[in-house]
Each structure stands twice: as C-alpha cells, then as structure tokens.
Design an enzyme around this catalytic site. Structure first.
Site, PDB file in Angstrom:
ATOM      1  N   GLU A  17      -2.563  -9.259   7.257  1.00 13.56           N
ATOM      2  CA  GLU A  17      -3.392  -9.238   8.880  1.00 13.56           C
ATOM      3  C   GLU A  17      -1.985  -8.260   9.230  1.00 13.56           C
ATOM      4  OE1 GLU A  17      -5.137 -10.990  12.470  1.00 13.56           O
ATOM      5  OE2 GLU A  17      -4.462 -12.144  11.472  1.00 13.56           O
ATOM      6  N   HIS A  31       1.964  12.696   8.397  1.00 18.34           N
ATOM      7  CA  HIS A  31       1.852  11.499   7.245  1.00 18.34           C
ATOM      8  C   HIS A  31       0.544  12.409   6.253  1.00 18.34           C
ATOM      9  CE1 HIS A  31       2.093   9.315  11.490  1.00 18.34           C
ATOM     10  NE2 HIS A  31       2.821   9.468  11.256  1.00 18.34           N
ATOM     11  N   GLU A  68      -2.158  11.734   5.257  1.00 16.86           N
ATOM     12  CA  GLU A  68      -3.689  11.859   5.536  1.00 16.86           C
ATOM     13  C   GLU A  68      -3.198  13.575   6.008  1.00 16.86           C
ATOM     14  OE1 GLU A  68      -3.357   7.971   7.264  1.00 16.86           O
ATOM     15  OE2 GLU A  68      -1.982   9.545   7.250  1.00 16.86           O
ATOM     16  N   CYS A 108      -3.493   6.499  11.499  1.00 13.35           N
ATOM     17  CA  CYS A 108      -3.008   6.975  13.053  1.00 13.35           C
ATOM     18  C   CYS A 108      -4.629   7.696  14.562  1.00 13.35           C
ATOM     19  CB  CYS A 108      -1.915   7.205  13.579  1.00 13.35           C
ATOM     20  SG  CYS A 108      -1.435   9.017  12.416  1.00 13.35           S
ATOM     21  N   CYS A 137      -3.789  11.751  12.976  1.00 14.42           N
ATOM     22  CA  CYS A 137      -4.459  12.095  11.587  1.00 14.42           C
ATOM     23  C   CYS A 137      -5.942  11.443  12.165  1.00 14.42           C
ATOM     24  CB  CYS A 137      -4.044  11.300  10.289  1.00 14.42           C
ATOM     25  SG  CYS A 137      -2.137  11.221   9.984  1.00 14.42           S
TER      26      CYS A 137
END
Length: 222
Positions: free
Chosen positions: A59, A95, A97, A125, A128
């Site tokens: 998490e 990034h 992506e 994010c 992206c």
C-alpha cells in the site's frame, strides 16, 4: 485493511532495495552507475531485484520512485507481429508511459491495428493519464490498450481518481495485477541467471490480500 509495509532502500534511485540477502556481488552486478539519472531505460528483461522491489503491491510504496512498464504489442497488419520489452524511468523526467508513445508505438506498422497490454508497477500519474487518453482518441479503432497495474498511484487524490475515470471513458481497460499476472511478468520479462535453471516465481506475503485491496479501491473509483 491490508498490511502496511514500508521499506527504505538506500539504493532506491537505482531501483534497488538495500537487501543484504541478495549479496554484495549481485548488487554490484545490477547497479547501473554507468547510466545518467533521469534517463529512460529500455530492454527486453529487467533484473529480478528490480522486479521484486518495484512491482511489490504494497500500500505504501516508500522508495519506489520509478515506473517499470512491461509491454506486449500485438499488431494485426499485413502479417501478425508481436513485440515485447520494458521501459523504466525516473519520476523527475519523461515517464515510461510517455516514452512508450514517443519511442515504441511509432516503430509499429502504420495503419495497422495494435492490441497493447502494459504490466506496470504503479498506475499512471495525471499527466500520463491525459497522454493515454489523447493517444486512444487519436488512434481510435487502431489502438486498444489494457493496463495491468501492481498498485494504484496516489489513488486518494480527487484529480487522480478523475484521471483514472477519464482513461476508462477513453476506452482504456484498467486492471489490478493478480498473482498470476505477476508470475506472467516474472516468466516473460525478468532476467534469469545465465547457466542456471529458470527460477519459478515466489509470491510474496500478502500478494493476494493486497491485490483484493486495490481491486476494491479501483472498482470504487471507476
């Protein structure tokens, strides 16, 4: 509530956990000091130590400041072609992506249909997500994208939740990686030691529980 496990790797900027069990020799072997920071790294298979740390579906992703993106592109053109590989980034520059759309997709057959599957350490994010929506709308009918994510990135933020919903509306299929998906990535995208028999995937503690936690959160958001 799922187990909250935090790890503070001293080598996090290299994607490495500071794990004594891996042994100094192995750590030196995978350390990438020859690479400048904030560079997109591409390849066919990533080191196991990176996978075991970066893809872990905890998490609280303390120290996990990169995105690792493994991709499969199935092109239905004059002839069916399948390509695969991985990208990694530093979250201070382009990034992974973005890099996929800038460097990988343009090399695929123009005018053909592409079924793309990503296996990503964490969800995109906001920026992206917008880029993904743009690409799907621009290539409607030619690009289908399924994103399998290990964990949800900043999912409590309202703008992040809106970004996830916008990706779904643009036609992107979002899924949380199940234990079987992590095993698929291990078999197809993780380096195996040369001269050794392929090691089987060893699920970490709480992998199933954490998958269910994120699956419930994603269902609530979408």
């Amino acid at each position: 509530k799922m187990a909250e496990k935090q790890e503070e790797p001293s080598n996090a900027q290299n994607g490495e956990p500071d794990n004594a069990e891996e042994g100094e020799g192995k750590k030196k072997k995978v350390k990438r000091e020859d690479l400048p920071p904030f560079e997109i790294v591409t390849g066919e298979r990533l080191p196991a130590i990176f996978f075991n740390f970066q893809f872990r579906n905890v998490e609280y992703s303390s120290g996990r400041n990169k995105t690792f993106l493994c991709y499969v592109v199935e092109t239905q053109g004059k002839e069916a072609v399948t390509s695969r590989g991985y990208l990694e980034d530093e979250h201070a520059a382009a990034h992974a992506e973005m890099a996929f759309f800038n460097t990988i997709l343009p090399t695929c057959q123009a005018g053909a249909r592409h079924d793309v599957t990503w296996y990503v350490s964490s969800s995109p994010c906001v920026a992206c997500a917008q880029r993904i929506c743009e690409a799907l709308r621009k290539n409607k009918g030619q690009l289908r994208l399924t994103i399998m994510v290990g964990r949800l990135f900043m999912w409590e933020e309202p703008e992040m939740q809106a970004a996830l919903r916008s990706m779904k509306e643009a036609g992107c299929k979002l899924r949380i990686m199940k234990p079987q998906d992590f095993e698929y990535v291990w078999k197809n995208f993780v380096e195996q030691e040369e001269g050794e028999e392929a090691k089987s995937f060893v699920p970490w503690e709480d992998i199933q529980e954490n998958f269910q936690y994120y699956e419930e959160k994603l269902a609530e958001i979408l």
